[in-house]
Write a protein that holds these residues in place. Structure first.
Motif, PDB file in Angstrom:
ATOM      1  N   GLY A  48      -1.292  11.211  -7.133  1.00  0.00           N
ATOM      2  CA  GLY A  48      -1.136  12.610  -6.758  1.00  0.00           C
ATOM      3  C   GLY A  48      -0.913  12.793  -5.276  1.00  0.00           C
ATOM      4  O   GLY A  48      -1.624  12.218  -4.452  1.00  0.00           O
ATOM      5  N   ASN A  49       0.109  13.569  -4.925  1.00  0.00           N
ATOM      6  CA  ASN A  49       0.471  13.862  -3.523  1.00  0.00           C
ATOM      7  C   ASN A  49       0.759  12.602  -2.716  1.00  0.00           C
ATOM      8  O   ASN A  49       0.694  12.609  -1.480  1.00  0.00           O
ATOM      9  CB  ASN A  49      -0.642  14.663  -2.834  1.00  0.00           C
ATOM     10  CG  ASN A  49      -0.567  16.148  -3.142  1.00  0.00           C
ATOM     11  OD1 ASN A  49       0.520  16.740  -3.085  1.00  0.00           O
ATOM     12  ND2 ASN A  49      -1.690  16.760  -3.493  1.00  0.00           N
ATOM     13  N   SER A 113      -1.462  21.079 -12.619  1.00  0.00           N
ATOM     14  CA  SER A 113      -1.710  22.300 -11.860  1.00  0.00           C
ATOM     15  C   SER A 113      -2.424  21.951 -10.560  1.00  0.00           C
ATOM     16  O   SER A 113      -2.557  20.787 -10.198  1.00  0.00           O
ATOM     17  CB  SER A 113      -2.557  23.265 -12.680  1.00  0.00           C
ATOM     18  OG  SER A 113      -3.890  22.779 -12.770  1.00  0.00           O
ATOM     19  N   GLN A 114      -2.915  22.984  -9.875  1.00  0.00           N
ATOM     20  CA  GLN A 114      -3.707  22.776  -8.667  1.00  0.00           C
ATOM     21  C   GLN A 114      -5.209  22.776  -8.988  1.00  0.00           C
ATOM     22  O   GLN A 114      -6.035  23.228  -8.192  1.00  0.00           O
ATOM     23  CB  GLN A 114      -3.384  23.847  -7.625  1.00  0.00           C
ATOM     24  CG  GLN A 114      -2.062  23.627  -6.899  1.00  0.00           C
ATOM     25  CD  GLN A 114      -2.103  22.392  -6.004  1.00  0.00           C
ATOM     26  OE1 GLN A 114      -2.894  22.297  -5.069  1.00  0.00           O
ATOM     27  NE2 GLN A 114      -1.235  21.423  -6.303  1.00  0.00           N
ATOM     28  N   LEU A 222      -6.478  14.431  -6.849  1.00  0.00           N
ATOM     29  CA  LEU A 222      -5.525  14.065  -5.813  1.00  0.00           C
ATOM     30  C   LEU A 222      -4.300  14.966  -5.862  1.00  0.00           C
ATOM     31  O   LEU A 222      -3.593  15.120  -4.854  1.00  0.00           O
ATOM     32  CB  LEU A 222      -5.111  12.597  -5.972  1.00  0.00           C
ATOM     33  CG  LEU A 222      -6.228  11.554  -5.873  1.00  0.00           C
ATOM     34  CD1 LEU A 222      -5.644  10.149  -5.894  1.00  0.00           C
ATOM     35  CD2 LEU A 222      -7.075  11.768  -4.629  1.00  0.00           C
ATOM     36  N   THR A 223      -4.034  15.547  -7.006  1.00  0.00           N
ATOM     37  CA  THR A 223      -2.875  16.423  -7.164  1.00  0.00           C
ATOM     38  C   THR A 223      -3.096  17.800  -6.538  1.00  0.00           C
ATOM     39  O   THR A 223      -2.135  18.562  -6.373  1.00  0.00           O
ATOM     40  CB  THR A 223      -2.544  16.595  -8.661  1.00  0.00           C
ATOM     41  OG1 THR A 223      -3.764  16.829  -9.388  1.00  0.00           O
ATOM     42  CG2 THR A 223      -1.878  15.347  -9.208  1.00  0.00           C
ATOM     43  N   GLU A 227      -7.718  19.273  -1.858  1.00  0.00           N
ATOM     44  CA  GLU A 227      -8.713  18.294  -2.279  1.00  0.00           C
ATOM     45  C   GLU A 227      -8.185  16.870  -2.134  1.00  0.00           C
ATOM     46  O   GLU A 227      -8.922  15.959  -1.763  1.00  0.00           O
ATOM     47  CB  GLU A 227      -9.136  18.564  -3.721  1.00  0.00           C
ATOM     48  CG  GLU A 227     -10.353  17.779  -4.157  1.00  0.00           C
ATOM     49  CD  GLU A 227     -11.007  18.396  -5.382  1.00  0.00           C
ATOM     50  OE1 GLU A 227     -12.072  19.013  -5.237  1.00  0.00           O
ATOM     51  OE2 GLU A 227     -10.435  18.255  -6.485  1.00  0.00           O
ATOM     52  N   GLY A 228      -6.905  16.675  -2.421  1.00  0.00           N
ATOM     53  CA  GLY A 228      -6.320  15.349  -2.263  1.00  0.00           C
ATOM     54  C   GLY A 228      -6.411  14.859  -0.831  1.00  0.00           C
ATOM     55  O   GLY A 228      -6.763  13.702  -0.572  1.00  0.00           O
TER      56      GLY A 228
END
Length: 364
Positions: A48-49, A113-114, A222-223, A227-228
């Motif tokens: 993620g990210n 999603s977030q 992580l996405t 937070e990621g």
């Protein structure tokens, strides 16, 4: 994942609140904690990210271990300390070989999603499809392993039925696992103000492989952009690690408190009797969501079984005595019958009370 998930128990679950006080009094054995950094090597985990789950999990695990190792009474064992791929069943074997007191597996979550927030899982049935999907993602690692069909006896992480089939074989330590998971979640939310995704149950194969209290921590998503970045930072990893470390120490301390208080009362009691004023001791051997007949054929031949409903579970107890030493004999009998994780509980006027309160109340 919805935030209102609650625990749901399998049809028959043998549970344990605390291990035997007698076992805990063996000070010659260090308290062994196995720390498991999820993924590794050819398995990066989620990306993620652009962050790598395997790296964040490892750095967090090493930070937890570094703090725990400062305690001379704790032995820390790592399933991996570098970027290598470790089969899931090997991780469990490491913990079992060490006869660990705790197994803590650390991961990071992802979503389309977030979604955000920290959650901790114990082995169990899934309340909803979301929990199954989380377990499926982590369990799919077995497809990267050689001879996975042989090592997991045909287990299919994509099949809810296959996942359900593993649950009943690792039952004894559910209450202990929930206890630790609850302490971890409390620290995440109260100390770090992370969104609480609760203690939940799901069929993680890495937890199924262990024979001790075990939890799987999802540090966060992580996405999620914010937070990621937090979890990928040294600050975030250190803060999450300290929260996990403090939970482990709190769990360990709760066991030792019972032991030391009992020893103190033994030393200051002028009587040779171990009878306790208005208290009765029983041995908890099992718990079930079903109301079972308290007959010997349901409890490996043990008689004098009593039953108490607590929440959604019926808890079952062997024997009854006002004498703590007699209760220890009953506990030994239960263990010899196969209830290896049976433990003593206290009652006063028919109501279950904290064991520590009974042990503080010796008669003169």
């Amino acid at each position: 994942m919805k935030t209102n998930n609650i625990l749901i128990f399998v049809s028959f679950i043998i549970v344990l609140t605390f291990p035997s006080i007698v076992d805990a009094q063996n000070n010659s054995k260090k308290f062994v904690v196995v720390l498991d950094a999820g993924h590794g090597g050819k398995d990066p985990g989620n990306l993620g990210n652009g962050y790598r789950e395997k790296d964040i999990a490892l750095k967090t695990v090493l930070a937890v271990g570094n703090e725990l190792e400062k305690n001379p009474n704790i032995k820390v064992v790592y399933t991996r300390k570098t970027d290598v791929f470790i089969d899931l069943f090997i991780r469990g074997k490491i913990a079992n070989k060490e006869k660990a007191d705790l197994f803590v597996s650390i991961h990071c979550d992802s979503h389309t999603s977030q979604a955000y927030g920290a959650g901790t899982f114990v082995l169990g049935t899934h309340r909803n499809q979301t929990n199954f999907e989380v377990a499926k993602k982590e369990n799919s690692v077995i497809f990267m392993e050689e001879d996975y069909e042989k090592n997991y006896a045909g287990f299919d992480p994509n099949s809810p039925e296959s996942v359900m089939s593993i649950l009943l074989s690792q039952e004894e330590y559910l209450d202990q696992s929930i206890q630790l998971a609850g302490l971890i979640q409390k620290n995440f939310t109260s100390k770090l103000s992370r969104k609480d995704r609760k203690v939940k149950q799901a069929g993680f194969i890495v937890l199924h492989q262990t024979v001790m209290p075990s939890v799987l921590v999802e540090l966060g998503f992580l996405t999620n952009n914010k937070e990621g970045a937090y979890l990928n930072s040294k600050k975030g990893q250190q803060q999450m690690a300290f929260a996990i470390k403090d939970a482990i120490l709190s769990y360990k301390s709760s066991l030792e408190t019972n032991v030391s208080d009992y020893a103190l009362n033994k030393n200051t009691d002028e009587s040779d009797s171990n009878s306790f004023d208005n208290f009765t001791f029983k041995v908890q051997i099992a718990a079930s969501s079903k109301e079972l007949a308290t007959k010997p054929y349901n409890f490996k031949g043990l008689s004098t079984i009593s039953r108490l409903k607590e929440g959604s579970l019926y808890k079952y107890f062997y024997g009854s005595s006002p004498d703590y030493d007699a209760a220890k004999t009953l506990e030994k009998e239960a263990r010899n019958k196969g209830y290896k994780s049976s433990f003593i509980v206290a009652f006063k006027e028919g109501k279950k009370v904290a064991l520590i309160d009974a042990l503080k109340s010796t008669t003169n």
